[in-house]
Write a protein that holds these residues in place. Structure first.
Motif, mmCIF file in Angstrom:
data_model
loop_
_atom_site.group_PDB
_atom_site.id
_atom_site.type_symbol
_atom_site.label_atom_id
_atom_site.label_comp_id
_atom_site.label_asym_id
_atom_site.label_seq_id
_atom_site.Cartn_x
_atom_site.Cartn_y
_atom_site.Cartn_z
ATOM 1 N N PRO A 92 -11.630 -47.916 37.089
ATOM 2 C CA PRO A 92 -12.049 -46.866 36.225
ATOM 3 C C PRO A 92 -13.805 -46.440 36.346
ATOM 4 C CG PRO A 92 -11.421 -48.735 35.087
ATOM 5 C CD PRO A 92 -11.319 -48.766 36.521
ATOM 6 N N GLY A 93 -13.915 -45.215 35.945
ATOM 7 C CA GLY A 93 -15.356 -44.643 35.962
ATOM 8 C C GLY A 93 -15.625 -43.213 35.742
ATOM 9 N N ARG A 94 -16.968 -42.899 36.098
ATOM 10 C CA ARG A 94 -17.197 -41.323 36.115
ATOM 11 C C ARG A 94 -17.655 -40.813 37.305
ATOM 12 N NH1 ARG A 94 -21.709 -38.656 35.384
ATOM 13 N NH2 ARG A 94 -23.070 -40.428 35.321
ATOM 14 N N VAL A 95 -17.320 -39.823 37.845
ATOM 15 C CA VAL A 95 -17.609 -39.102 38.891
ATOM 16 C C VAL A 95 -19.200 -38.550 38.892
ATOM 17 C CG1 VAL A 95 -17.311 -37.212 40.636
ATOM 18 C CG2 VAL A 95 -15.237 -38.431 39.223
ATOM 19 N N SER A 96 -20.102 -39.207 39.495
ATOM 20 C CA SER A 96 -21.357 -38.940 39.539
ATOM 21 C C SER A 96 -21.664 -37.745 40.719
ATOM 22 C CB SER A 96 -22.284 -40.030 39.801
ATOM 23 O OG SER A 96 -21.977 -40.926 40.926
ATOM 24 N N PHE A 97 -20.880 -37.779 41.555
ATOM 25 C CA PHE A 97 -21.259 -36.858 42.600
ATOM 26 C C PHE A 97 -19.961 -36.390 43.203
ATOM 27 C CE2 PHE A 97 -22.027 -35.212 47.230
ATOM 28 C CZ PHE A 97 -22.910 -34.298 46.687
ATOM 29 N N ARG A 117 -21.890 -48.395 41.998
ATOM 30 C CA ARG A 117 -21.083 -46.953 42.090
ATOM 31 C C ARG A 117 -20.466 -47.125 43.503
ATOM 32 N NH1 ARG A 117 -26.426 -45.662 43.145
ATOM 33 N NH2 ARG A 117 -26.614 -44.266 44.890
ATOM 34 N N THR A 118 -19.202 -46.717 43.716
ATOM 35 C CA THR A 118 -18.581 -46.436 44.949
ATOM 36 C C THR A 118 -18.567 -45.177 45.470
ATOM 37 O OG1 THR A 118 -16.439 -45.926 43.685
ATOM 38 C CG2 THR A 118 -16.848 -48.341 44.357
ATOM 39 N N THR A 119 -18.685 -44.905 46.830
ATOM 40 C CA THR A 119 -18.662 -43.507 47.438
ATOM 41 C C THR A 119 -17.440 -43.548 48.682
ATOM 42 O OG1 THR A 119 -19.955 -44.652 49.354
ATOM 43 C CG2 THR A 119 -21.216 -43.600 47.293
ATOM 44 N N TYR A 120 -16.932 -42.575 48.567
ATOM 45 C CA TYR A 120 -15.660 -42.107 49.503
ATOM 46 C C TYR A 120 -16.198 -41.021 50.338
ATOM 47 C CZ TYR A 120 -13.590 -44.687 45.468
ATOM 48 O OH TYR A 120 -13.583 -45.488 44.372
ATOM 49 N N GLU A 121 -16.033 -41.159 51.783
ATOM 50 C CA GLU A 121 -16.010 -39.851 52.667
ATOM 51 C C GLU A 121 -15.406 -40.039 53.922
ATOM 52 O OE1 GLU A 121 -19.898 -39.920 55.160
ATOM 53 O OE2 GLU A 121 -20.723 -41.090 53.408
ATOM 54 N N PRO A 122 -15.069 -39.225 54.656
ATOM 55 C CA PRO A 122 -15.129 -37.525 54.153
ATOM 56 C C PRO A 122 -13.772 -37.253 53.408
ATOM 57 C CG PRO A 122 -14.152 -37.813 56.349
ATOM 58 C CD PRO A 122 -14.447 -39.411 55.968
ATOM 59 N N VAL A 123 -14.104 -36.680 52.208
ATOM 60 C CA VAL A 123 -13.023 -36.430 51.048
ATOM 61 C C VAL A 123 -13.362 -35.030 50.732
ATOM 62 C CG1 VAL A 123 -12.207 -37.043 48.966
ATOM 63 C CG2 VAL A 123 -12.971 -38.822 50.433
ATOM 64 N N ALA A 124 -12.114 -34.200 50.859
ATOM 65 C CA ALA A 124 -12.113 -32.940 50.205
ATOM 66 C C ALA A 124 -11.794 -33.221 48.697
ATOM 67 C CB ALA A 124 -10.897 -31.953 50.806
ATOM 68 N N ALA A 125 -12.873 -33.054 47.823
ATOM 69 C CA ALA A 125 -12.737 -33.520 46.590
ATOM 70 C C ALA A 125 -11.932 -32.622 45.542
ATOM 71 C CB ALA A 125 -14.321 -33.576 45.763
ATOM 72 N N SER A 126 -11.276 -33.281 44.706
ATOM 73 C CA SER A 126 -10.069 -32.876 43.561
ATOM 74 C C SER A 126 -10.899 -32.890 42.150
ATOM 75 C CB SER A 126 -8.891 -33.317 43.791
ATOM 76 O OG SER A 126 -8.823 -34.728 43.609
ATOM 77 N N VAL A 127 -11.905 -33.697 42.093
ATOM 78 C CA VAL A 127 -12.586 -33.934 41.010
ATOM 79 C C VAL A 127 -14.160 -33.487 40.947
ATOM 80 C CG1 VAL A 127 -11.399 -35.995 40.620
ATOM 81 C CG2 VAL A 127 -13.394 -36.116 41.937
ATOM 82 N N ARG A 128 -14.658 -33.254 40.047
ATOM 83 C CA ARG A 128 -15.992 -32.596 39.909
ATOM 84 C C ARG A 128 -16.848 -33.555 39.143
ATOM 85 N NH1 ARG A 128 -14.149 -27.454 36.727
ATOM 86 N NH2 ARG A 128 -13.997 -28.996 35.102
ATOM 87 N N LYS A 129 -18.363 -33.639 39.274
ATOM 88 C CA LYS A 129 -19.092 -34.417 38.669
ATOM 89 C C LYS A 129 -18.920 -34.276 37.100
ATOM 90 C CE LYS A 129 -24.231 -35.152 37.981
ATOM 91 N NZ LYS A 129 -25.465 -34.745 38.389
ATOM 92 N N GLY A 130 -18.924 -35.582 36.526
ATOM 93 C CA GLY A 130 -18.639 -35.938 35.187
ATOM 94 C C GLY A 130 -17.312 -36.209 34.651
ATOM 95 N N ASP A 131 -16.342 -36.133 35.528
ATOM 96 C CA ASP A 131 -15.004 -36.222 35.377
ATOM 97 C C ASP A 131 -14.877 -37.879 35.276
ATOM 98 O OD1 ASP A 131 -14.251 -33.648 35.564
ATOM 99 O OD2 ASP A 131 -13.177 -33.745 37.508
ATOM 100 N N GLN A 132 -14.008 -38.248 34.286
ATOM 101 C CA GLN A 132 -13.558 -39.792 34.098
ATOM 102 C C GLN A 132 -12.325 -39.968 35.054
ATOM 103 O OE1 GLN A 132 -15.061 -42.165 32.108
ATOM 104 N NE2 GLN A 132 -16.731 -40.579 31.697
ATOM 105 N N VAL A 133 -12.318 -41.184 35.427
ATOM 106 C CA VAL A 133 -11.264 -41.513 36.412
ATOM 107 C C VAL A 133 -10.790 -42.603 36.025
ATOM 108 C CG1 VAL A 133 -11.780 -39.819 38.533
ATOM 109 C CG2 VAL A 133 -12.658 -42.102 38.334
ATOM 110 N N ASP A 134 -9.433 -42.967 36.240
ATOM 111 C CA ASP A 134 -8.911 -44.464 36.142
ATOM 112 C C ASP A 134 -8.452 -45.076 37.505
ATOM 113 O OD1 ASP A 134 -8.761 -44.580 33.122
ATOM 114 O OD2 ASP A 134 -6.948 -43.447 33.230
#
Length: 191
Positions: A92-97, A117-134
């Motif tokens: 769980p966390g918050r999308v920072s980028f 903080r974790t990073t994932y690439e290359p990803v076509a994002a389905s989230v936006r900065k500030g979104d909370q994720v589980d």
């Protein structure tokens, strides 16, 4: 007198020339100190509850920490997965980028209750900065980028501040080392 002045000027030039070659406190203060190497064994809590792709993906390339901050190395792990595979938050966390960096889609998640903080690439994002994720929530889909891996892969990174750490350390043993199933004896059951 002229002859003495001419020789003393030569000696003064020689002395000044040699002095310029010697290190002085003033000259060494202008030289930047070499960057320290990142910590080799920083404690990482095993807070992950899922792999970022698949159930137990193949590690195409492991974490290779650099000897110095700017030295060569591999600042994450590459996990084999097909293009279009869902990419999930490991904890769980918050999308920072969520956006593009150097032509690649990148998602970064600040993990709740930590400085990581974790990073994932290359990803076509389905989230936006500030979104909370589980843990297990989809953050995007894996894009195909052949130059990084011999096959399609997800580059998964972990940072604390600007220091990279091994993201596999986030996984608890039951997720990281899933062994074969074991049958236990059945006791106290009437036959």
């Amino acid at each position: 007198m002229r002859r003495v002045m001419r020789h003393s000027g030569g000696w003064a030039g020689l002395v000044l020339g040699l002095a310029a070659l010697l290190p002085t406190p003033l000259a060494s203060a202008d030289t930047p100190a070499p960057a320290p190497a990142p910590p080799s064994r920083a404690p990482v809590p095993a807070v992950a509850r899922a792999w970022p792709v698949g159930v137990r993906p193949t590690v195409v390339r492991g974490w290779e920490p650099p000897a110095t901050v700017y030295g060569p190395g591999h600042r994450g792990v590459d996990l084999g997965a097909p293009a279009g595979a869902p990419v999930r938050a490991v904890a769980p966390g918050r999308v920072s980028f969520a956006g593009r960096v150097a032509g690649r889609g990148v998602v970064s998640v600040e993990l709740a209750g930590t400085v990581l903080r974790t990073t994932y690439e290359p990803v076509a994002a389905s989230v936006r900065k500030g979104d909370q994720v589980d843990a297990g929530d989809m953050v995007g889909r894996l894009e195909a980028t052949p130059p990084h891996c011999p096959t399609t892969c997800l580059h998964w990174g972990l940072l604390t501040g600007e220091t990279y750490l091994n993201p596999l350390a986030l996984l608890p043993p039951w997720l990281l080392h899933r062994g074969p199933s074991r049958l236990l004896p059945v006791l106290d059951v009437p036959t």
